[in-house]
Write a protein that holds these residues in place. Structure first.
Motif, short mmCIF file in Angstrom:
data_model
loop_
_atom_site.label_atom_id
_atom_site.label_comp_id
_atom_site.label_asym_id
_atom_site.label_seq_id
_atom_site.Cartn_x
_atom_site.Cartn_y
_atom_site.Cartn_z
N THR A 1 36.52 8.93 51.24
CA THR A 1 37.92 9.34 51.42
C THR A 1 38.73 8.29 52.17
OG1 THR A 1 37.37 10.61 53.42
CG2 THR A 1 37.38 11.80 51.32
N PRO B 1 37.82 12.65 46.62
CA PRO B 1 38.90 12.36 45.68
C PRO B 1 38.78 13.08 44.34
CG PRO B 1 38.21 10.35 46.78
CD PRO B 1 37.23 11.43 47.20
N GLU B 2 37.55 13.36 43.89
CA GLU B 2 37.36 14.08 42.62
C GLU B 2 37.84 15.53 42.68
OE1 GLU B 2 33.44 13.89 40.88
OE2 GLU B 2 33.12 11.89 41.72
N ARG C 1 40.53 16.60 44.78
CA ARG C 1 41.88 16.72 45.32
C ARG C 1 42.79 17.40 44.32
NH1 ARG C 1 42.00 10.89 48.24
NH2 ARG C 1 40.68 11.51 49.99
N GLY C 2 43.88 17.97 44.84
CA GLY C 2 44.85 18.63 43.97
C GLY C 2 44.50 20.06 43.62
N GLN C 3 43.47 20.60 44.26
CA GLN C 3 43.02 21.97 43.99
C GLN C 3 43.28 22.90 45.17
OE1 GLN C 3 38.98 22.05 42.39
NE2 GLN C 3 39.21 19.92 41.76
N GLY C 4 43.96 22.39 46.19
CA GLY C 4 44.25 23.23 47.35
C GLY C 4 43.15 23.31 48.39
N THR D 1 44.36 22.39 51.99
CA THR D 1 45.16 23.48 52.55
C THR D 1 44.27 24.62 53.01
OG1 THR D 1 47.02 22.90 51.12
CG2 THR D 1 47.02 25.11 52.05
N LEU E 1 52.34 19.12 54.10
CA LEU E 1 51.26 20.11 54.15
C LEU E 1 51.18 20.74 55.53
CD1 LEU E 1 48.58 21.54 53.35
CD2 LEU E 1 47.41 19.43 53.99
#
Length: 131
Positions: A22, A74-75, A77-80, A83, A114
């Protein structure tokens, strides 16, 4: 994809590897072991046995706590996941720490939105560190 959540600290090697992939600063294995052992609380997320995300709270359990090591492979990421990791740390701090405990974090500029969404405020001041 089946993800599992835990409050168990990761093994030192997988912690170091997640930090590496990361782009986070390297930690010596002995320092990583000590840091993980002395965490107030840890949240991890795994796909099968593979560590794909984590976050920690460190501090004195009374006056101050700091969110550290928010990391998502990184694979994934973008899935929450980031958060959700942060929300779980906040929920734990509200349940387990005194209401007057100051919970803070140091964020990269790209992550401000965020953290603001989850109730953190941007403070002005100067960050000092010693190396």
């Amino acid at each position: 994809m089946s993800l599992s959540w835990s409050d168990e600290a990761p093994a030192v090697g997988e912690y170091i590897e997640l930090r590496r992939i990361t782009g986070m600063e390297r930690r010596a294995p002995s320092a990583a072991a000590e840091g993980l052992r002395n965490s107030l609380h840890v949240v991890t997320v795994r796909e099968r046995a593979r560590l794909v995300g984590m976050g920690r709270l460190v501090g004195d359990r009374g006056c101050f706590a700091q969110v550290v090591d928010i990391a998502v492979d990184p694979e994934f990421r973008g899935q929450g996941l980031g958060t959700e990791i942060l929300q779980r740390l906040i929920d734990w701090s509200k349940a387990e720490l005194p209401a007057s405990c100051h919970v803070n974090l140091i964020a990269e500029p790209g992550a401000f939105a965020l953290y603001k969404k989850l109730g953190f405020e941007i403070r002005t001041g100067m960050e000092l560190s010693v190396s």
